[in-house]
Design a protein around this motif. Sequence first.
Motif, PDB file in Angstrom:
ATOM      1  N   VAL A  99     -11.048 -43.766  32.632  1.00  0.00           N
ATOM      2  CA  VAL A  99     -10.667 -42.958  31.471  1.00  0.00           C
ATOM      3  C   VAL A  99     -11.273 -41.541  31.587  1.00  0.00           C
ATOM      4  N   PRO A 100     -10.452 -40.487  31.472  1.00  0.00           N
ATOM      5  CA  PRO A 100     -10.987 -39.123  31.573  1.00  0.00           C
ATOM      6  C   PRO A 100     -11.520 -38.598  30.234  1.00  0.00           C
ATOM      7  N   ILE A 101     -12.723 -38.014  30.304  1.00  0.00           N
ATOM      8  CA  ILE A 101     -13.392 -37.436  29.125  1.00  0.00           C
ATOM      9  C   ILE A 101     -13.827 -36.021  29.484  1.00  0.00           C
ATOM     10  N   LEU A 102     -13.795 -35.108  28.516  1.00  0.00           N
ATOM     11  CA  LEU A 102     -14.081 -33.701  28.783  1.00  0.00           C
ATOM     12  C   LEU A 102     -15.351 -33.235  28.082  1.00  0.00           C
ATOM     13  N   LYS A 103     -16.250 -32.603  28.823  1.00  0.00           N
ATOM     14  CA  LYS A 103     -17.423 -31.948  28.221  1.00  0.00           C
ATOM     15  C   LYS A 103     -16.930 -30.665  27.542  1.00  0.00           C
ATOM     16  N   ILE A 104     -17.281 -30.488  26.258  1.00  0.00           N
ATOM     17  CA  ILE A 104     -16.753 -29.335  25.527  1.00  0.00           C
ATOM     18  C   ILE A 104     -17.810 -28.318  25.117  1.00  0.00           C
ATOM     19  N   ASP A 105     -19.093 -28.676  25.165  1.00  0.00           N
ATOM     20  CA  ASP A 105     -20.087 -27.717  24.679  1.00  0.00           C
ATOM     21  C   ASP A 105     -20.275 -26.576  25.683  1.00  0.00           C
ATOM     22  N   LYS A 106     -20.809 -25.470  25.179  1.00  0.00           N
ATOM     23  CA  LYS A 106     -21.023 -24.273  26.007  1.00  0.00           C
ATOM     24  C   LYS A 106     -22.510 -24.068  26.296  1.00  0.00           C
ATOM     25  N   GLY A 107     -23.270 -25.159  26.263  1.00  0.00           N
ATOM     26  CA  GLY A 107     -24.698 -25.051  26.541  1.00  0.00           C
ATOM     27  C   GLY A 107     -25.527 -24.977  25.271  1.00  0.00           C
ATOM     28  N   LEU A 108     -26.817 -24.767  25.449  1.00  0.00           N
ATOM     29  CA  LEU A 108     -27.785 -24.885  24.357  1.00  0.00           C
ATOM     30  C   LEU A 108     -28.230 -23.526  23.834  1.00  0.00           C
ATOM     31  N   ALA A 109     -28.450 -23.470  22.522  1.00  0.00           N
ATOM     32  CA  ALA A 109     -29.019 -22.280  21.899  1.00  0.00           C
ATOM     33  C   ALA A 109     -30.535 -22.279  22.123  1.00  0.00           C
ATOM     34  N   PRO A 122     -16.413 -21.099  21.055  1.00  0.00           N
ATOM     35  CA  PRO A 122     -15.209 -20.341  20.693  1.00  0.00           C
ATOM     36  C   PRO A 122     -13.959 -20.960  21.331  1.00  0.00           C
ATOM     37  N   GLY A 123     -12.861 -20.895  20.601  1.00  0.00           N
ATOM     38  CA  GLY A 123     -11.593 -21.404  21.145  1.00  0.00           C
ATOM     39  C   GLY A 123     -11.551 -22.910  21.305  1.00  0.00           C
ATOM     40  N   LEU A 124     -12.352 -23.620  20.502  1.00  0.00           N
ATOM     41  CA  LEU A 124     -12.426 -25.082  20.670  1.00  0.00           C
ATOM     42  C   LEU A 124     -11.080 -25.760  20.392  1.00  0.00           C
ATOM     43  N   ASP A 125     -10.383 -25.330  19.349  1.00  0.00           N
ATOM     44  CA  ASP A 125      -9.095 -25.969  19.047  1.00  0.00           C
ATOM     45  C   ASP A 125      -8.115 -25.837  20.216  1.00  0.00           C
ATOM     46  N   ASP A 126      -8.098 -24.657  20.844  1.00  0.00           N
ATOM     47  CA  ASP A 126      -7.219 -24.453  22.006  1.00  0.00           C
ATOM     48  C   ASP A 126      -7.613 -25.376  23.158  1.00  0.00           C
ATOM     49  N   LEU A 127      -8.931 -25.491  23.392  1.00  0.00           N
ATOM     50  CA  LEU A 127      -9.413 -26.367  24.462  1.00  0.00           C
ATOM     51  C   LEU A 127      -9.036 -27.825  24.179  1.00  0.00           C
ATOM     52  N   LEU A 128      -9.168 -28.238  22.926  1.00  0.00           N
ATOM     53  CA  LEU A 128      -8.842 -29.621  22.564  1.00  0.00           C
ATOM     54  C   LEU A 128      -7.341 -29.901  22.717  1.00  0.00           C
ATOM     55  N   ARG A 129      -6.512 -28.904  22.364  1.00  0.00           N
ATOM     56  CA  ARG A 129      -5.063 -29.079  22.563  1.00  0.00           C
ATOM     57  C   ARG A 129      -4.743 -29.215  24.057  1.00  0.00           C
ATOM     58  N   ARG A 130      -5.440 -28.416  24.866  1.00  0.00           N
ATOM     59  CA  ARG A 130      -5.228 -28.467  26.319  1.00  0.00           C
ATOM     60  C   ARG A 130      -5.690 -29.820  26.880  1.00  0.00           C
ATOM     61  N   ALA A 131      -6.784 -30.328  26.330  1.00  0.00           N
ATOM     62  CA  ALA A 131      -7.288 -31.638  26.762  1.00  0.00           C
ATOM     63  C   ALA A 131      -6.264 -32.730  26.476  1.00  0.00           C
ATOM     64  N   VAL A 132      -5.683 -32.687  25.278  1.00  0.00           N
ATOM     65  CA  VAL A 132      -4.663 -33.676  24.904  1.00  0.00           C
ATOM     66  C   VAL A 132      -3.489 -33.604  25.870  1.00  0.00           C
ATOM     67  N   SER A 133      -3.044 -32.388  26.180  1.00  0.00           N
ATOM     68  CA  SER A 133      -1.882 -32.248  27.068  1.00  0.00           C
ATOM     69  C   SER A 133      -2.205 -32.685  28.495  1.00  0.00           C
ATOM     70  N   ASN A 134      -3.497 -32.707  28.847  1.00  0.00           N
ATOM     71  CA  ASN A 134      -3.918 -33.168  30.166  1.00  0.00           C
ATOM     72  C   ASN A 134      -4.207 -34.673  30.211  1.00  0.00           C
ATOM     73  N   GLY A 135      -3.974 -35.366  29.103  1.00  0.00           N
ATOM     74  CA  GLY A 135      -4.194 -36.807  29.098  1.00  0.00           C
ATOM     75  C   GLY A 135      -5.647 -37.221  28.948  1.00  0.00           C
ATOM     76  N   VAL A 136      -6.473 -36.319  28.417  1.00  0.00           N
ATOM     77  CA  VAL A 136      -7.889 -36.641  28.186  1.00  0.00           C
ATOM     78  C   VAL A 136      -8.000 -37.559  26.972  1.00  0.00           C
ATOM     79  N   PHE A 137      -8.925 -38.503  27.014  1.00  0.00           N
ATOM     80  CA  PHE A 137      -9.098 -39.465  25.928  1.00  0.00           C
ATOM     81  C   PHE A 137     -10.123 -38.992  24.898  1.00  0.00           C
ATOM     82  N   ARG A 142     -23.422 -31.901  23.916  1.00  0.00           N
ATOM     83  CA  ARG A 142     -24.857 -32.196  24.060  1.00  0.00           C
ATOM     84  C   ARG A 142     -25.735 -31.178  23.345  1.00  0.00           C
ATOM     85  N   SER A 143     -26.742 -31.695  22.640  1.00  0.00           N
ATOM     86  CA  SER A 143     -27.832 -30.870  22.140  1.00  0.00           C
ATOM     87  C   SER A 143     -29.135 -31.604  22.469  1.00  0.00           C
TER      88      SER A 143
END
Length: 297
Positions: A99-109, A122-137, A142-143
């Motif tokens: 099952v493919p899973i995508l890391k979405i965070d941009k690192g730590l503050a 930034p642009g998380l909704d766009d990234l999530l839409r792209r993940a869906v279209s790529n078949g990501v589950f 991480r913090s």
Amino acid sequence: MPHQSQAERMTSGRGFVAALDQSGGSTPKALRLYGIGDGAYSSEKEMFDLIHQMRSRIVTSPAFTGDRIVAAILFEQTMDRHIDGRPATAYLWDTKGVVPILKIDKGLAEASNEVQLMKPIPGLDDLLRRAVSNGVFGTKERSVIGGANAEGIAAVVAQQFEVARQVLSHDLVPILEPEVSISISDKAQAEDILREEITTQLETVPEGQRVMLKLSLPTKANHYQPLVAHPKVMRVLALSGGYSREQAVELLAENTGVIASFSRALTEGLAVDQSDEQFNATLDNAIQSIFDASVAG
């Protein structure tokens, strides 16, 4: 429908989650451990090409299959690339049953209140839409918790769940990763606070939806058992967090119902100059030891 079969695999599949999601900050170290020094590349592009070669070698190995590996967490660039001539996510699911899973965070503050929140995404909704279209589950974020600071831990967990609800709105399943540093003196107390905060925040997960949790191996065995059993939790994963593979699998086996999601402990011992036979044997041994500990409970 792949999503449904992936959900079943993720919920009850025997095995563990391979974390192949080193990004810009952690890639040089991962390459050094693999035997590729900093002098082997002169740009970020070359560095990412090299780490993709390493990941492709792992994923295409005969040792790497859905028989023992439930899912793999990918870095965004890996999602956008190909493995063995196919889009990486399609290769994982269609060829390997992983099952493919995508890391979405941009690192730590920067650290505050003994924790490090996630940087804005930034642009998380766009990234999530792209993940869906790529078949990501699903996704992973991480913090880090560096002390038993109630205010800091509450802030970490609140942010994790805020992002998780955004992920759920795209019909993706989030993995929340509030990592407790294994070296801190008050680790057990931090884990008490963390469990309480997660339990409270799980009430904010919409009815009928579930999240996954990726947590440091606890000081007290089975500390996260109430979360393993929680109806809004699909799966509880453990990170290796700096433990050697030997230590990590020993601790994991003590935690019933928790499966591994190891990164460095998975690739320990792999080297660029190994023959395919050596490489595959080393990887097979690593996968088997982590699988055994994951199914022990």
